[in-house]
Design a protein around this motif. Structure first.
Motif, PDB file in Angstrom:
ATOM      1  N   ASN A 163      16.367  -5.344  -1.041  1.00  0.00           N
ATOM      2  CA  ASN A 163      16.629  -4.204  -2.213  1.00  0.00           C
ATOM      3  C   ASN A 163      16.153  -5.064  -3.443  1.00  0.00           C
ATOM      4  OD1 ASN A 163      17.525  -1.725  -2.485  1.00  0.00           O
ATOM      5  ND2 ASN A 163      19.448  -2.083  -1.429  1.00  0.00           N
ATOM      6  N   GLU A 164      16.433  -6.324  -3.588  1.00  0.00           N
ATOM      7  CA  GLU A 164      15.914  -6.871  -4.991  1.00  0.00           C
ATOM      8  C   GLU A 164      14.548  -7.018  -5.010  1.00  0.00           C
ATOM      9  OE1 GLU A 164      18.249  -9.113  -7.643  1.00  0.00           O
ATOM     10  OE2 GLU A 164      18.363  -6.962  -7.554  1.00  0.00           O
ATOM     11  N   ARG A 165      13.909  -7.387  -3.917  1.00  0.00           N
ATOM     12  CA  ARG A 165      12.478  -7.402  -3.975  1.00  0.00           C
ATOM     13  C   ARG A 165      11.957  -6.178  -3.973  1.00  0.00           C
ATOM     14  NH1 ARG A 165       8.015 -10.699  -1.962  1.00  0.00           N
ATOM     15  NH2 ARG A 165       9.353 -12.414  -1.644  1.00  0.00           N
ATOM     16  N   ALA A 166      12.290  -5.282  -3.399  1.00  0.00           N
ATOM     17  CA  ALA A 166      11.744  -3.661  -3.560  1.00  0.00           C
ATOM     18  C   ALA A 166      11.843  -3.167  -4.883  1.00  0.00           C
ATOM     19  CB  ALA A 166      12.352  -2.724  -2.484  1.00  0.00           C
ATOM     20  N   ASN A 167      12.774  -3.421  -5.658  1.00  0.00           N
ATOM     21  CA  ASN A 167      12.967  -3.132  -7.080  1.00  0.00           C
ATOM     22  C   ASN A 167      12.060  -3.662  -7.925  1.00  0.00           C
ATOM     23  OD1 ASN A 167      14.986  -1.287  -6.218  1.00  0.00           O
ATOM     24  ND2 ASN A 167      16.608  -2.390  -7.009  1.00  0.00           N
ATOM     25  N   ARG A 168      11.521  -4.695  -7.503  1.00  0.00           N
ATOM     26  CA  ARG A 168      10.445  -5.359  -8.424  1.00  0.00           C
ATOM     27  C   ARG A 168       9.163  -4.890  -8.098  1.00  0.00           C
ATOM     28  NH1 ARG A 168      13.532 -10.185  -6.794  1.00  0.00           N
ATOM     29  NH2 ARG A 168      12.084 -10.847  -5.457  1.00  0.00           N
ATOM     30  N   MET A 169       9.098  -4.176  -7.045  1.00  0.00           N
ATOM     31  CA  MET A 169       7.679  -3.738  -6.527  1.00  0.00           C
ATOM     32  C   MET A 169       7.258  -2.599  -7.160  1.00  0.00           C
ATOM     33  SD  MET A 169       8.025  -4.804  -2.620  1.00  0.00           S
ATOM     34  CE  MET A 169       6.626  -3.968  -1.983  1.00  0.00           C
ATOM     35  N   SER A 170       6.030  -2.164  -7.625  1.00  0.00           N
ATOM     36  CA  SER A 170       5.798  -0.824  -8.223  1.00  0.00           C
ATOM     37  C   SER A 170       5.084  -0.019  -7.323  1.00  0.00           C
ATOM     38  CB  SER A 170       4.914  -1.034  -9.305  1.00  0.00           C
ATOM     39  OG  SER A 170       3.656  -1.722  -9.105  1.00  0.00           O
ATOM     40  N   TRP A 171       4.576  -0.720  -6.180  1.00  0.00           N
ATOM     41  CA  TRP A 171       3.741   0.085  -5.003  1.00  0.00           C
ATOM     42  C   TRP A 171       4.146  -0.695  -3.605  1.00  0.00           C
ATOM     43  CZ3 TRP A 171       0.531  -1.437  -1.190  1.00  0.00           C
ATOM     44  CH2 TRP A 171      -0.088  -0.423  -0.357  1.00  0.00           C
ATOM     45  N   PRO A 172       3.955   0.336  -2.786  1.00  0.00           N
ATOM     46  CA  PRO A 172       3.981   1.876  -2.461  1.00  0.00           C
ATOM     47  C   PRO A 172       5.323   2.444  -3.048  1.00  0.00           C
ATOM     48  CG  PRO A 172       4.391   1.000  -0.304  1.00  0.00           C
ATOM     49  CD  PRO A 172       4.223  -0.169  -1.278  1.00  0.00           C
ATOM     50  N   ARG A 173       5.479   3.698  -2.855  1.00  0.00           N
ATOM     51  CA  ARG A 173       6.751   4.199  -3.206  1.00  0.00           C
ATOM     52  C   ARG A 173       7.445   4.760  -1.854  1.00  0.00           C
ATOM     53  NH1 ARG A 173       7.572   5.717  -8.569  1.00  0.00           N
ATOM     54  NH2 ARG A 173       8.813   7.246  -7.837  1.00  0.00           N
ATOM     55  N   GLY A 174       8.686   5.137  -2.149  1.00  0.00           N
ATOM     56  CA  GLY A 174       9.450   5.598  -0.866  1.00  0.00           C
ATOM     57  C   GLY A 174       9.880   4.519   0.162  1.00  0.00           C
ATOM     58  N   ARG A 175       9.938   4.779   1.490  1.00  0.00           N
ATOM     59  CA  ARG A 175      10.569   4.009   2.544  1.00  0.00           C
ATOM     60  C   ARG A 175       9.669   2.645   2.673  1.00  0.00           C
ATOM     61  NH1 ARG A 175      14.277   5.079   6.149  1.00  0.00           N
ATOM     62  NH2 ARG A 175      14.300   7.386   5.816  1.00  0.00           N
ATOM     63  N   MET A 176       8.191   3.070   2.696  1.00  0.00           N
ATOM     64  CA  MET A 176       7.314   1.990   2.982  1.00  0.00           C
ATOM     65  C   MET A 176       7.482   0.658   2.120  1.00  0.00           C
ATOM     66  SD  MET A 176       4.866   0.865   4.764  1.00  0.00           S
ATOM     67  CE  MET A 176       4.668   2.300   5.772  1.00  0.00           C
ATOM     68  N   ARG A 177       7.749   0.848   0.940  1.00  0.00           N
ATOM     69  CA  ARG A 177       8.198  -0.071  -0.184  1.00  0.00           C
ATOM     70  C   ARG A 177       9.162  -1.220   0.378  1.00  0.00           C
ATOM     71  NH1 ARG A 177       9.425   1.434  -6.314  1.00  0.00           N
ATOM     72  NH2 ARG A 177      11.093   2.157  -5.063  1.00  0.00           N
ATOM     73  N   TYR A 178      10.212  -0.497   1.227  1.00  0.00           N
ATOM     74  CA  TYR A 178      11.241  -1.274   1.547  1.00  0.00           C
ATOM     75  C   TYR A 178      10.848  -1.851   2.930  1.00  0.00           C
ATOM     76  CZ  TYR A 178      14.357   0.557  -1.802  1.00  0.00           C
ATOM     77  OH  TYR A 178      14.816   0.924  -2.977  1.00  0.00           O
TER      78      TYR A 178
END
Length: 290
Positions: A145-160
């Motif tokens: 979750n921490e890493r995904a929150n720092r990512m601007s791309w992609p959006r939605g489930r793929m980011r996780y």
């Protein structure tokens, strides 16, 4: 006398789906004779203020239109009050709506459930003065979750999914100190999850068997396993069959303290803060409309 529902929308939920769900659901409510007040917050702080103000005026129910973050915000407002929380799911995960068996992809059907619904009491979990409805993530899942929150791309489930793959390459078991109803336990684990409800992450039943009405928290440990074994076990979370894995462990308690260096806890997808965190079950803390 017609029911009065305050409908609070996160218009950006689900890539703009929040506003579309609201606009599809409101005519169904109006057709049933309901009176509605529609509100929309520009950010979480403003939405929280709107929710608390609305609940203070004691409508028949507060309806939140959005994802699990919006539901969590609504729970903060209605907890300890007689105002029930209704849900129009419009997010990516929608785990609390899933537990209540609310249609996730049909706004008109979800509105129909509101019309036919009634209030019922559910338990919440509490950390300090904040509540959550489903699961506190406090391990590998929280790191993702921490890493995904720092990512601007992609959006939605793929980011996780991408964040999961990135963390899996470097992740090692964590050292936990747990206090389970006052009994201390030291253990190495891949993750510790504390469930008031059964799922997170869009239907991953990590705390499979957790019940919103039993006054207890389900504390689940996934003890150390190899990375490939973790990958093989992951799909079993969707149906709860991971509970048969030898590295799975479950405790049912009223309070738990979870301590682990360097880990930030997430509940209902929201950042609750660094460990240690103490979680307590609050039986019948909120009314939901379901």
């Amino acid at each position: 006398m017609p029911r009065h529902a305050v409908v609070l929308t996160n218009p950006t939920a689900g890539k703009g789906r929040g506003a579309r769900v609201r606009d599809a659901a409101l005519p169904r409510l109006h057709g049933a004779g309901w009176r509605t007040t529609s509100l929309s917050g520009r950010d979480a702080d403003e939405a929280g203020d709107l929710a608390r103000t609305a609940v203070g005026q004691e409508p028949d129910l507060l309806v939140v239109c959005g994802g699990d973050g919006m539901v969590n915000l609504g729970l903060q407002a209605v907890a300890g009050t007689p105002v029930p929380l209704g849900i129009l799911p419009a997010g990516t995960g929608n785990d609390f709506a899933r537990v209540l068996d609310i249609p996730l992809r049909d706004a008109v059907a979800a509105a129909g459930r509101l019309i036919r619904g009634a209030p019922r009491a559910v338990d919440l979990a509490r950390i300090g003065d904040r509540y959550f409805g489903n699961v506190l993530a406090a391990g590998f899942d929280a790191v993702v979750n921490e890493r995904a929150n720092r990512m601007s791309w992609p959006r939605g489930r793929m980011r996780y999914n991408l964040a999961t793959l990135a963390e899996l390459r470097v992740f090692e078991p964590l050292h936990y100190v747990l206090e389970l109803d006052g009994v201390q336990r030291r253990v190495d684990a891949m993750l510790v999850a504390v469930g008031n409800g059964p799922s997170f992450g869009g239907g991953l039943r990590i705390t499979h068997g957790a019940d919103l009405h039993d006054g207890l928290l389900d504390v689940v440990l996934i003890k150390p396993m190899g990375k490939m074994e973790l990958v093989r076990t992951f799909p079993k979370l969707y149906d709860g069959s991971h509970v048969t894995h030898p590295q799975y462990e479950r405790h049912r308690v009223r309070t738990v303290t979870v301590a682990c260096a360097g880990i930030v806890g997430y509940a209902d997808g929201e950042r609750f803060g660094p460990l240690p965190l103490t979680v307590e079950s609050v039986p019948g803390a909120a009314q939901v409309w379901a």
